[in-house]
Design a protein around this motif. Structure first.
Motif, PDB file in Angstrom:
ATOM      1  N   VAL A  25      14.786   1.067  -2.478  1.00  0.00           N
ATOM      2  CA  VAL A  25      15.429   0.234  -2.032  1.00  0.00           C
ATOM      3  C   VAL A  25      15.209  -0.825  -0.740  1.00  0.00           C
ATOM      4  O   VAL A  25      15.582  -1.845  -0.932  1.00  0.00           O
ATOM      5  CB  VAL A  25      17.292   0.855  -1.357  1.00  0.00           C
ATOM      6  N   THR A  26      14.663  -0.008   0.101  1.00  0.00           N
ATOM      7  CA  THR A  26      13.905  -0.803   1.259  1.00  0.00           C
ATOM      8  C   THR A  26      13.047  -1.436   0.782  1.00  0.00           C
ATOM      9  O   THR A  26      12.817  -2.763   1.266  1.00  0.00           O
ATOM     10  CB  THR A  26      13.397  -0.069   2.294  1.00  0.00           C
ATOM     11  N   ALA A  27      12.165  -1.140  -0.130  1.00  0.00           N
ATOM     12  CA  ALA A  27      11.017  -1.656  -0.890  1.00  0.00           C
ATOM     13  C   ALA A  27      11.815  -3.399  -1.325  1.00  0.00           C
ATOM     14  O   ALA A  27      10.941  -4.270  -1.526  1.00  0.00           O
ATOM     15  CB  ALA A  27      10.255  -1.275  -1.934  1.00  0.00           C
ATOM     16  N   ALA A  28      13.270  -2.458  -2.422  1.00  0.00           N
ATOM     17  CA  ALA A  28      13.406  -3.757  -2.600  1.00  0.00           C
ATOM     18  C   ALA A  28      13.840  -4.954  -1.994  1.00  0.00           C
ATOM     19  O   ALA A  28      13.372  -6.261  -2.005  1.00  0.00           O
ATOM     20  CB  ALA A  28      14.541  -3.569  -3.508  1.00  0.00           C
ATOM     21  N   HIS A 301      -3.648   5.682   6.915  1.00  0.00           N
ATOM     22  CA  HIS A 301      -3.240   5.190   5.390  1.00  0.00           C
ATOM     23  C   HIS A 301      -2.531   4.180   6.370  1.00  0.00           C
ATOM     24  O   HIS A 301      -1.742   3.756   5.123  1.00  0.00           O
ATOM     25  CB  HIS A 301      -2.206   5.773   4.343  1.00  0.00           C
ATOM     26  N   ALA A 302      -2.579   4.257   7.270  1.00  0.00           N
ATOM     27  CA  ALA A 302      -0.783   3.185   7.706  1.00  0.00           C
ATOM     28  C   ALA A 302      -1.422   1.511   7.055  1.00  0.00           C
ATOM     29  O   ALA A 302      -0.480   1.121   7.103  1.00  0.00           O
ATOM     30  CB  ALA A 302      -1.345   2.745   9.248  1.00  0.00           C
ATOM     31  N   ASN A 303      -2.446   0.999   6.697  1.00  0.00           N
ATOM     32  CA  ASN A 303      -2.764  -0.158   6.890  1.00  0.00           C
ATOM     33  C   ASN A 303      -1.812  -0.142   4.835  1.00  0.00           C
ATOM     34  O   ASN A 303      -1.147  -0.977   4.254  1.00  0.00           O
ATOM     35  CB  ASN A 303      -3.859  -0.640   5.949  1.00  0.00           C
ATOM     36  N   VAL A 309       4.906  -0.706   0.783  1.00  0.00           N
ATOM     37  CA  VAL A 309       6.413  -0.370   1.391  1.00  0.00           C
ATOM     38  C   VAL A 309       7.059  -1.787   1.137  1.00  0.00           C
ATOM     39  O   VAL A 309       8.205  -1.242   0.910  1.00  0.00           O
ATOM     40  CB  VAL A 309       6.731   0.554   2.616  1.00  0.00           C
ATOM     41  N   PHE A 310       6.248  -2.133   2.277  1.00  0.00           N
ATOM     42  CA  PHE A 310       7.243  -3.811   2.981  1.00  0.00           C
ATOM     43  C   PHE A 310       6.308  -4.879   1.785  1.00  0.00           C
ATOM     44  O   PHE A 310       6.522  -5.989   2.267  1.00  0.00           O
ATOM     45  CB  PHE A 310       7.228  -3.690   3.725  1.00  0.00           C
ATOM     46  N   GLY A 311       4.950  -5.031   2.025  1.00  0.00           N
ATOM     47  CA  GLY A 311       4.725  -6.363   0.973  1.00  0.00           C
ATOM     48  C   GLY A 311       4.115  -6.606   2.321  1.00  0.00           C
ATOM     49  O   GLY A 311       3.940  -6.495   3.570  1.00  0.00           O
ATOM     50  N   ARG A 312       3.095  -7.644   1.660  1.00  0.00           N
ATOM     51  CA  ARG A 312       1.688  -7.697   2.718  1.00  0.00           C
ATOM     52  C   ARG A 312       2.522  -9.552   3.551  1.00  0.00           C
ATOM     53  O   ARG A 312       2.067  -9.443   4.183  1.00  0.00           O
ATOM     54  CB  ARG A 312       0.689  -9.232   1.777  1.00  0.00           C
ATOM     55  N   GLN A 313       3.373  -9.348   3.353  1.00  0.00           N
ATOM     56  CA  GLN A 313       4.476 -10.078   4.664  1.00  0.00           C
ATOM     57  C   GLN A 313       4.911  -9.396   6.006  1.00  0.00           C
ATOM     58  O   GLN A 313       4.908 -10.048   6.624  1.00  0.00           O
ATOM     59  CB  GLN A 313       5.839 -11.394   3.771  1.00  0.00           C
ATOM     60  N   TRP A 314       4.053  -8.458   5.988  1.00  0.00           N
ATOM     61  CA  TRP A 314       4.656  -7.711   7.011  1.00  0.00           C
ATOM     62  C   TRP A 314       3.394  -6.992   7.636  1.00  0.00           C
ATOM     63  O   TRP A 314       3.714  -5.806   8.167  1.00  0.00           O
ATOM     64  CB  TRP A 314       5.577  -6.228   6.290  1.00  0.00           C
ATOM     65  N   GLY A 315       2.100  -7.991   7.127  1.00  0.00           N
ATOM     66  CA  GLY A 315       1.702  -7.398   7.450  1.00  0.00           C
ATOM     67  C   GLY A 315       0.286  -7.397   9.156  1.00  0.00           C
ATOM     68  O   GLY A 315      -0.105  -6.121   9.352  1.00  0.00           O
ATOM     69  N   THR A 316       1.099  -7.661   9.759  1.00  0.00           N
ATOM     70  CA  THR A 316       1.167  -7.322  11.644  1.00  0.00           C
ATOM     71  C   THR A 316       1.676  -6.096  11.542  1.00  0.00           C
ATOM     72  O   THR A 316       1.859  -6.008  13.046  1.00  0.00           O
ATOM     73  CB  THR A 316       1.909  -9.043  11.751  1.00  0.00           C
ATOM     74  N   ALA A 317       2.727  -5.408  10.887  1.00  0.00           N
ATOM     75  CA  ALA A 317       4.096  -4.417  11.346  1.00  0.00           C
ATOM     76  C   ALA A 317       2.715  -3.300  11.992  1.00  0.00           C
ATOM     77  O   ALA A 317       2.875  -2.405  11.830  1.00  0.00           O
ATOM     78  CB  ALA A 317       4.736  -3.847  10.790  1.00  0.00           C
ATOM     79  N   VAL A 318       1.177  -3.684  11.088  1.00  0.00           N
ATOM     80  CA  VAL A 318       0.319  -1.825  10.806  1.00  0.00           C
ATOM     81  C   VAL A 318      -0.221  -1.734  12.012  1.00  0.00           C
ATOM     82  O   VAL A 318      -0.431  -0.203  11.585  1.00  0.00           O
ATOM     83  CB  VAL A 318      -1.162  -2.801  10.140  1.00  0.00           C
ATOM     84  N   THR A 319      -0.960  -2.667  13.100  1.00  0.00           N
ATOM     85  CA  THR A 319      -1.115  -1.797  14.428  1.00  0.00           C
ATOM     86  C   THR A 319      -0.095  -1.166  14.912  1.00  0.00           C
ATOM     87  O   THR A 319      -0.571  -0.086  15.261  1.00  0.00           O
ATOM     88  CB  THR A 319      -2.369  -2.739  14.783  1.00  0.00           C
TER      89      THR A 319
END
Length: 477
Positions: A25-28, A301-303, A309-319
C-alpha cells in the motif's frame, strides 16, 4: 505450546501480514501522492499522535498489568476513556486551524477533522484491545489487525487513484479504525457502566506514570520531525519521515512481536525477580542477534530499499536513512526493555529514565542542527537512540532487578558477539552485493539475493551459538 509461544505465533501472523500489506500500500501511495502531500500528514501526526497518547491516558496498559481488576472495574475504566477521549479529540481541529493560519493552507484544517475522528476511535478501542491482551486472545488481535490493514489499503489506494491526494490516506485510516472499534467492542462485550472513582483509583498511579512516560517518549521521537519541518522545510520532512518510517518497521516486526506479549504473559510473575531476569535475558539475547544483523543489512542496502519501496523520486532520503539504520538494533532492544518496567510496576523509574533520554536526545539534535545538514542531523538522532539504550539497560538491571554493576556488565557483554557478528555479516553482504550487481541493478533482485544469504548465515550462526535452542525452550515450556 506455552502462552508465550502462542502469543508470539499470532503476533507474528498479525504483524508480518500487516507489514507485507502495508508495504504494498505504501509503495503504491508513494507513487500516487506527492512528497509535499505526505508532508502534510507527517506534520499533523506530530500533534495528533500526542493527543492520542493523552486521550488513552495510560489506561490500556493499566488494564493489562493490574491483576486485581474486576469486570466492573474494566467497564468503569472504559466509560471514563470514552468521555475523556472525546474531550481531548476536540482540541485537534484547533491545531489544524493554527497550522492553516501558519502555513496559509486550508488543507491542514480539513485534514485535522479526519484525524480528530481517527484519534477518538483509536482511543476508545484501547481498553477493549487491552481486555483481549489480558485474556491472552492473541489470535483475535492478529485477525482483526489483518482485516484493518486490508480495509485501509483498499480505501486508500482506490481514493488515491481517483485523485483525492492526502485525503485518500486519511479516509483509509479512518475506515480501518472504525472497523477495529466495532469488531472489538462486540467481541469483548464491554459495557458502559458509568464512572466509578474506586475503579479509577486502582489504576491511577500506574496509568499516570505510563501516560507521563508515553508523552515524554513521544516528544523525544517526534521533536526531530518538528525541527526538520521548521528548519529544513516540508519536503525535507517528508524525506526524513519516510526514512524514519522504514527504521520503525523492524521495531514493529521484531521488537513489537515480543514486547506486546511480555506484559500479559509475565504479569503473573511480578514478584519473582529471578524468573523475570532469566526470561528477559534469554529473549533479549535472541532479539539482539536478529536486530543488530537487520541493522547491518539495512545500512548495506539503504539505496536499494528506498528505491524499491518508495521509487526514485525519494532518492534524497537514502543518506538520512543510512545513518538512522545504524540505530535499528538498539531501537528494537529498547522496545523490549520498557515493557519490563511495566511488568514489575516500576513505572516511576521509567518516567525518570525517559526524562534523561529527552535531554540527551535533544542535546544531540541541537548539535546536528548546527551542521545545517539533514543527513548529519539524522546521524545525531541515531547516536542518541544508541546511547539512551545502554543508559536505560544499566538502570533497569541495577535499580529494578537489583543485579549490581558487575552482573549488569556481564549481562551487557552478551551483546558483543551479536554486534561483532552483524559487522562481519555486513562485509559478507557487501561483497555478495558487488558480485550480484555485475548481473543486475534491480533493487528488488539485489535485496532478494542478499536477503536469502542473510537468512541462511544468520540462522546457521544462531544455531551454532545455541540461541535457537534457548528460544525454543521459551516457546514450548
Amino acid at each position: 505450546m506455552s502462552n508465550f509461544g502462542s502469543g508470539i505465533f499470532y503476533t507474528i501472523l498479525g504483524r508480518y501480514g500487516n507489514f507485507l500489506i502495508n508495504l504494498g500500500v505504501t509503495a503504491a501511495l508513494a507513487r500516487l501522492i506527492s512528497p509535499a502531500e505526505f508532508g502534510v500528514v507527517a506534520l499533523l501526526q506530530i500533534f495528533t499522535g500526542l493527543f492520542q497518547i493523552i486521550s488513552n491516558s495510560g489506561l490500556a496498559a493499566a488494564v493489562v498489568q493490574n491483576n486485581s481488576l474486576t469486570d466492573e472495574d474494566t467497564n468503569a475504566i472504559y466509560s471514563f476513556s470514552v468521555l475523556f477521549a472525546g474531550v481531548v479529540s476536540l482540541v485537534i481541529p484547533l491545531v489544524g486551524l493554527g497550522l492553516m493560519l501558519y502555513k496559509q493552507d486550508m488543507v491542514y484544517l480539513k485534514a485535522s477533522v479526519f484525524m480528530m475522528a481517527t484519534v477518538y476511535l483509536i482511543s476508545i478501542t484501547s481498553v477493549p484491545n487491552a481486555v483481549l491482551m489480558r485474556q491472552l486472545k492473541f489470535n483475535i488481535l492478529a485477525y482483526t489487525q489483518l482485516l484493518n490493514i486490508i480495509v485501509s489499503g483498499i480505501v486508500s489506494v482506490t481514493l488515491a487513484f481517483a485523485g483525492f491526494g492526502v485525503f485518500a490516506i486519511l479516509t483509509g485510516t479512518l475506515t480501518a479504525t472504525l472497523t477495529d472499534f466495532v469488531l472489538k467492542f462486540f467481541i469483548t462485550n464491554i459495557q458502559w457502566a458509568g464512572i466509578h472513582g474506586k475503579s479509577i483509583y486502582k489504576v491511577k498511579s500506574f496509568a499516570i506514570n505510563i501516560l507521563s512516560a508515553d508523552i515524554i517518549k513521544y516528544l523525544t521521537s517526534n521533536i526531530d520531525n518538528f525541527i526538520v519541518s521548521s528548519m529544513f522545510g516540508s519536503v525535507a520532512l517528508a524525506n526524513y519521515a519516510k526514512s524514519y518510517q522504514l527504521i520503525k518497521y523492524p521495531q514493529f516486526m521484531i521488537g513489537g512481536v515480543f514486547s506486546s506479549v511480555l506484559v500479559p504473559v509475565l504479569r503473573q510473575k511480578q514478584d519473582d525477580l529471578a524468573y523475570i531476569h532469566n526470561f528477559y535475558t534469554k529473549v533479549n539475547e535472541f532479539v539482539a542477534w536478529i536486530s543488530f544483523s537487520v541493522s547491518g543489512f539495512m545500512v548495506v542496502h539503504a539505496n536499494e530499499i528506498i528505491l524499491f519501496v518508495f521509487g526514485r523520486q525519494w532518492g534524497t532520503a537514502v543518506t538520512p536513512f543510512t545513518y538512522l539504520a545504524l540505530a535499528v538494533g538498539t531501537q528494537i532492544l529498547i522496545s523490549l526493555l520498557f515493557p519490563m518496567f511495566e511488568v514489575l510496576g516500576q513505572t516511576k523509574i521509567m518516567v525518570n529514565l525517559n526524562i534523561v533520554n529527552v535531554f540527551l536526545s535533544l542535546s544531540l539534535m541541537i548539535v546536528g542542527l548546527f551542521t545545517h545538514s539533514l543527513s548529519l542531523f539524522a546521524l545525531t538522532v541515531a547516536v542518541g537512540i544508541i546511547l539512551n539504550y545502554f543508559i536505560d539497560y544499566f538502570v533497569f538491571n541495577i535499580r529494578v532487578l537489583h543485579s549490581g554493576w558487575r552482573k549488569s556488565i556481564v549481562d551487557v557483554k552478551m551483546l558483543i558477539v551479536p554486534i561483532v557478528f552483524s559487522a562481519v555479516l555486513g562485509v559478507i553482504l557487501i561483497l555478495f552485493k558487488k558480485f550480484v550487481g555485475e548481473y543486475t541493478q534491480s533493487p528488488f533482485l539485489l535485496i532478494l539475493s542478499d536477503g536469502i544469504l542473510f537468512l541462511i548465515v544468520l540462522l546457521v550462526a544462531m544455531k551454532l551459538f545455541g540461541i535457537l535452542n534457548s528460544l525454543f525452550n521459551l516457546l514450548w515450556k
